[in-house]
Design a protein around this motif. Structure first.
Motif, PDB file in Angstrom:
ATOM      1  N   CYS A 128       0.839  -1.199   0.000  1.00  0.00           N
ATOM      2  CA  CYS A 128       0.000   0.000   0.000  1.00  0.00           C
ATOM      3  C   CYS A 128       0.874   1.249   0.000  1.00  0.00           C
ATOM      4  CB  CYS A 128      -0.928   0.008   1.215  1.00  0.00           C
ATOM      5  SG  CYS A 128      -1.959   1.494   1.280  1.00  0.00           S
ATOM      6  N   ILE A 129       0.707   2.079  -1.012  1.00  0.00           N
ATOM      7  CA  ILE A 129       1.506   3.290  -1.148  1.00  0.00           C
ATOM      8  C   ILE A 129       1.253   4.258   0.013  1.00  0.00           C
ATOM      9  CG2 ILE A 129      -0.161   4.502  -2.619  1.00  0.00           C
ATOM     10  CD1 ILE A 129       2.273   5.522  -4.259  1.00  0.00           C
ATOM     11  N   LYS A 130       0.026   4.332   0.493  1.00  0.00           N
ATOM     12  CA  LYS A 130      -0.309   5.233   1.613  1.00  0.00           C
ATOM     13  C   LYS A 130       0.397   4.780   2.885  1.00  0.00           C
ATOM     14  CE  LYS A 130      -4.146   6.545   4.573  1.00  0.00           C
ATOM     15  NZ  LYS A 130      -5.545   6.271   4.921  1.00  0.00           N
ATOM     16  N   VAL A 131       0.351   3.504   3.179  1.00  0.00           N
ATOM     17  CA  VAL A 131       1.006   2.970   4.377  1.00  0.00           C
ATOM     18  C   VAL A 131       2.514   3.163   4.281  1.00  0.00           C
ATOM     19  CG1 VAL A 131       1.507   0.848   5.667  1.00  0.00           C
ATOM     20  CG2 VAL A 131      -0.830   1.326   4.902  1.00  0.00           C
ATOM     21  N   ASP A 132       3.085   2.854   3.110  1.00  0.00           N
ATOM     22  CA  ASP A 132       4.531   3.013   2.948  1.00  0.00           C
ATOM     23  C   ASP A 132       4.949   4.472   3.089  1.00  0.00           C
ATOM     24  OD1 ASP A 132       5.151   0.354   2.760  1.00  0.00           O
ATOM     25  OD2 ASP A 132       5.327   0.332   0.588  1.00  0.00           O
ATOM     26  N   TYR A 133       4.173   5.384   2.508  1.00  0.00           N
ATOM     27  CA  TYR A 133       4.521   6.798   2.627  1.00  0.00           C
ATOM     28  C   TYR A 133       4.472   7.220   4.103  1.00  0.00           C
ATOM     29  CZ  TYR A 133       5.009  11.736   1.785  1.00  0.00           C
ATOM     30  OH  TYR A 133       5.488  13.016   1.800  1.00  0.00           O
ATOM     31  N   ALA A 134       3.400   6.878   4.778  1.00  0.00           N
ATOM     32  CA  ALA A 134       3.242   7.266   6.182  1.00  0.00           C
ATOM     33  C   ALA A 134       4.356   6.700   7.057  1.00  0.00           C
ATOM     34  CB  ALA A 134       1.875   6.831   6.704  1.00  0.00           C
TER      35      ALA A 134
END
Length: 139
Positions: A128-134
């Motif tokens: 998940c791009i959102k989880v990785d970014y966060a």
């Protein structure tokens, strides 16, 4: 078998990228693709909805039918499609000159990953791009 980039490389991808084509973005706010695209906007990314079924703006952005139709080069092509539907997206991402093909959590397509890598794209799969970014960038 595909192996994702390590955490440092993913952090670098997310830190240096500014544009994301969100393939399969829904105009329905309760859908995962919509929530993640909204979060990417909040993180400072410019998003481009890619979905031939959209008839009007989503999250304030004009939709496109294909990544190749986007009038500027995108850094990341973030895929919200069934695993078996990823190969045409990989071809589209390559043709559009994207840097990264990112398949969201639960999306696995070894053939598309191998093709994109052979064409010079970095491939992230089943994350998940959102989880990785966060977790990796978090600014």
């Amino acid at each position: 078998m595909h192996q994702n980039p390590d955490s440092d490389e993913i952090r670098d991808i997310l830190s240096t990228s500014r544009t994301v084509a969100v393939v399969g973005l829904s105009d329905r706010p309760y859908r995962t693709s919509h929530a993640i695209a909204r979060a990417l906007q909040a993180f400072g990314f410019e998003i481009f909805p890619v979905n031939p079924h959209l008839s009007g703006p989503v999250l304030g952005e004009t939709p496109f039918s294909k990544v190749q139709e986007i009038p500027e080069r995108v850094d990341i092509v973030d895929v919200f499609r069934r695993s078996e539907e990823v190969m045409p997206v990989a071809r589209d991402a390559v043709a559009a000159g994207a840097r990264v093909l990112w398949m969201q959590s639960g999306i696995v397509n070894e053939e598309a990953a191998a093709y994109a890598r052979q064409q010079g794209l970095t491939v992230v799969m089943d994350r998940c791009i959102k989880v990785d970014y966060a977790s990796l960038v978090g600014r």
